[in-house]
Design a protein around this motif. Structure first.
Motif, PDB file in Angstrom:
ATOM      1  N   UNK A   1       2.215  77.460  28.448  1.00 19.06           N
ATOM      2  CA  UNK A   1       3.257  76.626  27.842  1.00 19.06           C
ATOM      3  C   UNK A   1       3.228  75.166  28.307  1.00 19.06           C
ATOM      4  N   UNK A   2       2.501  74.896  29.380  1.00 17.00           N
ATOM      5  CA  UNK A   2       2.468  73.513  29.880  1.00 17.00           C
ATOM      6  C   UNK A   2       1.321  72.720  29.275  1.00 17.00           C
ATOM      7  N   UNK A   3       0.491  73.393  28.486  1.00 17.90           N
ATOM      8  CA  UNK A   3      -0.708  72.750  27.949  1.00 17.90           C
ATOM      9  C   UNK A   3      -0.595  72.602  26.439  1.00 17.90           C
ATOM     10  N   UNK A   4      -1.015  71.464  25.937  1.00 17.92           N
ATOM     11  CA  UNK A   4      -1.060  71.248  24.493  1.00 17.92           C
ATOM     12  C   UNK A   4      -2.525  71.014  24.093  1.00 17.92           C
ATOM     13  N   UNK A   5      -2.989  71.842  23.173  1.00 17.77           N
ATOM     14  CA  UNK A   5      -4.349  71.685  22.645  1.00 17.77           C
ATOM     15  C   UNK A   5      -4.260  71.094  21.244  1.00 17.77           C
ATOM     16  N   UNK A   6      -4.845  69.914  21.095  1.00 13.19           N
ATOM     17  CA  UNK A   6      -4.848  69.248  19.795  1.00 13.19           C
ATOM     18  C   UNK A   6      -6.225  69.349  19.157  1.00 13.19           C
TER      19      UNK A   6
ATOM     20  N   UNK B   1      15.060  60.641  20.777  1.00 15.31           N
ATOM     21  CA  UNK B   1      14.041  59.908  21.522  1.00 15.31           C
ATOM     22  C   UNK B   1      12.689  59.991  20.808  1.00 15.31           C
ATOM     23  N   UNK B   2      12.393  61.175  20.299  1.00 17.74           N
ATOM     24  CA  UNK B   2      11.142  61.364  19.569  1.00 17.74           C
ATOM     25  C   UNK B   2      11.090  60.436  18.359  1.00 17.74           C
TER      26      UNK B   2
ATOM     27  N   UNK C   1      -1.075  61.854  21.446  1.00 19.96           N
ATOM     28  CA  UNK C   1      -1.433  62.114  22.845  1.00 19.96           C
ATOM     29  C   UNK C   1      -0.333  61.619  23.775  1.00 19.96           C
ATOM     30  N   UNK C   2       0.214  60.481  23.435  1.00 16.32           N
ATOM     31  CA  UNK C   2       1.284  59.908  24.245  1.00 16.32           C
ATOM     32  C   UNK C   2       2.556  60.759  24.183  1.00 16.32           C
ATOM     33  N   UNK C   3       2.823  61.319  23.003  1.00 16.21           N
ATOM     34  CA  UNK C   3       3.995  62.191  22.882  1.00 16.21           C
ATOM     35  C   UNK C   3       3.822  63.420  23.769  1.00 16.21           C
ATOM     36  N   UNK C   4       2.599  63.937  23.830  1.00 13.90           N
ATOM     37  CA  UNK C   4       2.342  65.122  24.642  1.00 13.90           C
ATOM     38  C   UNK C   4       2.549  64.812  26.125  1.00 13.90           C
ATOM     39  N   UNK C   5       1.935  63.735  26.594  1.00 13.96           N
ATOM     40  CA  UNK C   5       1.970  63.459  28.031  1.00 13.96           C
ATOM     41  C   UNK C   5       3.277  62.801  28.457  1.00 13.96           C
ATOM     42  N   UNK C   6       3.680  61.733  27.773  1.00 13.33           N
ATOM     43  CA  UNK C   6       4.847  60.980  28.229  1.00 13.33           C
ATOM     44  C   UNK C   6       6.154  61.555  27.738  1.00 13.33           C
ATOM     45  N   UNK C   7       6.207  61.896  26.470  1.00 13.22           N
ATOM     46  CA  UNK C   7       7.461  62.402  25.902  1.00 13.22           C
ATOM     47  C   UNK C   7       7.731  63.832  26.360  1.00 13.22           C
ATOM     48  N   UNK C   8       6.725  64.711  26.193  1.00 12.27           N
ATOM     49  CA  UNK C   8       6.942  66.129  26.501  1.00 12.27           C
ATOM     50  C   UNK C   8       6.590  66.471  27.944  1.00 12.27           C
TER      51      UNK C   8
ATOM     52  N   UNK D   1       8.606  70.809  22.862  1.00 13.21           N
ATOM     53  CA  UNK D   1       9.645  71.217  23.807  1.00 13.21           C
ATOM     54  C   UNK D   1       9.565  72.712  24.127  1.00 13.21           C
ATOM     55  N   UNK D   2       8.543  73.392  23.575  1.00 16.57           N
ATOM     56  CA  UNK D   2       8.298  74.777  23.966  1.00 16.57           C
ATOM     57  C   UNK D   2       9.245  75.795  23.363  1.00 16.57           C
TER      58      UNK D   2
END
Length: 620
Positions: free
Chosen positions: A439-444, A166-167, A278-285, A565-566
């Motif tokens: 683990x639920x947060x992604x910092x870019x 999917x990625x 950003x979209x991968x972080x919110x929508x994909x992951x 995916x953590x």
RNA sequence: GGGACUGUGGAGCAGCGGAGUGCUCGCCUCCCUGUCACGGAGGAGGUCGCGGGUUCAAAUCCCGUCAGUCCCGCCA
């Protein structure tokens, strides 16, 4: 041997006959749509529950589980069902029946129905599995890799493979929409003089010469820019023969490699890629972005504030400058140091002496002489070094670090470079210890403006900081005489990395499309024009014929996927990874080859002492 | 190349100088018509990674070695 005998001892086995059931099969989770109708299902025996006069089988396929019920009135099927074992491959036909209310299983997707079997066949048997594939029981990784084909049956691994696909498709979709064209570039390429160790491929038709597997499609993609491909991308296999790590695969990995022509400012690349990531972080992951916008942090600032060019921004614990405050100190360690900095660890006073000793070992492994610290308890500053510091110095430290009761402050005192490195590492270790990484947060973040050259401690000379093909800021002017070491170290490049939760997931830059500047770049390190021509001839030559300015970057897909995916080990997100010694324990690669193959390639092995060569040559 | 940790039936772990190497899962046999991590009874299966040493005695301590993992080096 034993396993085979155990296997054969089961009397039922001799009676099992393989069968076949033709016709369309229904997937396990689709059977819910066929209540009251006959279906055929095929899959593995996930579990068998034999009640003597009634047998339940959970059949598993790639969609999930469905329960089969076998009644004794179907004598043939029942007899066969008694002999089934875990992971046998079976096919069954029967009617889909809605379960009675109290028999429904809300934990199962198909828990409201079951299949009442009237015909059952064994498509294949399975020996007792060497690893357990059910539940969360963690088998040691070596065995899992050896039996990866079984390991992949686990729902978690199935899920991983699907997500990975999917990625890949998400990235393709985004890039196609943005006018990028995917171009595949050669796998048999040239050895690159800079960078990682190459995998070499001997040439049969050109005796004595070698291809190399590409470490990245760098030169090809730049040639595509000259070739008029305005926006290129590729999900590219890259090959590097360097020792692996938890976040670095051995041998091969995948990059989302891209390049854009007529781009003279890296910001254009960065802002083009921001929406994708950003979209991968919110929508994909399905994770939360720490900040809506991706911050741009200059390299120098990142190193000074976080002690790293790939800071994890999910937590603070920034490095605080204390050099001025401790200028007049009597404490020798601080007095003699070029730089004194510190970090404040919340709740750090709770650390035991032995825990602090462990962090001290970490600090030493990064080059520190030791690890000075102060803990704050009951309004008091406790520390082995407190007696060496004046009260006003202790006050200044506490205030500038913002330390409160229960906290601890850890110091680095050395050359600036060492201090940053040590405290940067400790910052990461403390964050791990105190569980500060959500683990639920992604910092870019984009780390920008990398130094073009850097001081190589080991050799004691200036070397390329990153990629010599990037455009030095200022172009030709940057190389005005006098060009000494000091001056070189002040040259920056429009070069940028994207950092995700402390992992470098992307690297890129505005490229140098001007041969004159390229020669200068190398000449500054003493490389002659002839050397550059020889090593990068194709690219230099191409640049003479109207090369557009261009810029790009490459994302490390495996590493980015791992963090999305953590997972904390990159081998968990790849179907068939090599182990830490570069060995595929399932396929037994690398392996010995026939003498005849070597002969064709004009290769003669130097030593006769390679183990297992004899054994391998026995296999036809 | 260097450092740290780990190695015990098929899998995961416990035992860390002294009685019979223990537990959970799996495996085999038998019993069981509503389970879904089914249940019950019985059973098989171990050179404690390998080699050497210390000791009256070693899975346990020491040395070496092999394998794996993590880290440093390395990875523009």
């Amino acid at each position: 041997m034993n396993r085979f005998l155990d296997f054969a001892r089961n009397d039922n086995d001799s009676q099992i006959e393989y069968g076949r059931i033709t016709g369309m099969r229904t997937l396990a989770t689709q059977t819910t749509k066929h209540v009251g109708k006959p279906v055929t299902v095929k899959g593995w025996v996930n579990t068998r529950r034999d009640h003597g006069g009634l047998i339940f089988i959970d059949l598993r396929d790639h969609t999930g589980l469905v329960q089969l019920v076998i009644h004794p009135d179907h004598a043939e099927a029942f007899k066969l069902a008694e002999s089934l074992r875990d992971e046998f491959v079976i096919a069954a036909t029967g009617n889909v029946k809605e379960r009675d209310g109290n028999l429904k299983n809300p934990n199962l997707e198909t828990g409201n129905i079951e299949i009442v079997v009237d015909e059952l066949v064994v498509l294949n048997r399975a020996e007792t599995l060497p690893i357990q594939i059910q539940g969360d029981a963690q088998t040691n990784e070596e065995l899992r890799l050896k039996y990866r084909f079984l390991d992949l049956r686990r729902p978690k691994m199935q899920d991983m493979l699907k997500k990975r696909a999917k990625l890949f498709s998400s990235m393709r979709e985004f890039l196609e929409k943005n006018e990028f064209t995917e171009v595949t570039t050669p796998i048999l390429a040239n050895s690159s003089p800079e960078g990682a160790r190459d995998f070499l491929i001997p040439s049969r038709l050109q005796p004595g010469k070698f291809y190399a597997l590409p470490q990245a499609p760098q030169q090809f993609k730049q040639l595509l820019m000259v070739g008029g491909v305005s926006r290129y991308y590729q999900l590219a296999a890259c090959f590097r023969d360097e020792d692996p790590r938890a976040d670095r695969l051995y041998g091969e990995f995948y990059q989302l490699d891209l390049e854009m022509s007529f781009v003279e400012d890296g910001e254009e690349v960065r802002s083009t890629m921001d929406p994708l990531i950003k979209n991968l972080v919110t929508d994909f992951a399905g994770k939360k972005l720490l900040t809506d916008d991706v911050p741009r942090i200059p390299y120098q600032e990142a190193v000074e504030r976080y002690g790293s060019d790939k800071p994890d921004l999910r937590y603070g614990m920034e490095l605080v400058e204390l050099t001025d405050e401790l200028k007049g100190t009597d404490f020798g360690v601080f007095k003699n140091a070029q730089t004194v900095k510190a970090i404040c660890v919340k709740n750090g006073a709770s650390l035991s002496r032995s825990q602090i000793d462990q962090f001290t070992e970490v600090a030493k492994s990064e080059g520190a002489g030791g690890l000075a610290y102060i803990t704050y308890e009951n309004g008091e500053a406790k520390s082995p070094i407190a007696k060496f510091l004046k009260p006003e110095e202790l006050d200044a430290i506490k205030q500038k670090l913002g330390a409160a009761d229960g906290d601890a402050v850890f110091f680095g005192a050395d050359e600036r470079r060492v201090v940053n490195k040590v405290l940067g590492r400790l910052r990461v270790e403390f964050a791990k210890h105190f569980d500060l990484r959500d683990p639920k947060v992604i910092a870019l973040a984009w780390i920008v403006d990398f130094p073009f050259y850097e001081w190589d401690e080991k050799v004691g000379k200036v070397d390329f900081g990153h990629n010599p093909f990037s455009m030095p800021k200022g172009g030709l002017d940057a190389f005005a005489e006098p060009l000494d070491h000091e001056k070189l170290l002040t040259i920056y490049a429009d070069q940028y990395d994207m950092v995700m939760n402390g992992y470098e997931i992307c690297s890129g830059g505005v490229r140098n499309h001007n041969p004159e500047v390229l020669y200068k770049v190398f000449a500054a390190l003493g490389f002659e024009q002839a050397y550059v021509d020889q090593k990068f001839g194709a690219m230099i030559n191409a640049f003479k014929y109207g090369a557009p300015p261009h810029a790009g970057c490459a994302f490390g897909i495996d590493r980015m996927f791992m963090e999305l995916v953590g997972e904390d080990n990159i081998r968990e997100v790849v179907a068939f990874p090599k182990n830490g010694s570069g060995v595929d324990v399932m396929m037994n690669s690398p392996s010995v080859v026939d003498d005849q193959q070597l002969q064709e390639l004009n290769i003669e092995l130097k030593e006769t002492s390679f183990p297992s060569r004899d054994i391998n040559s026995l296999t036809p």
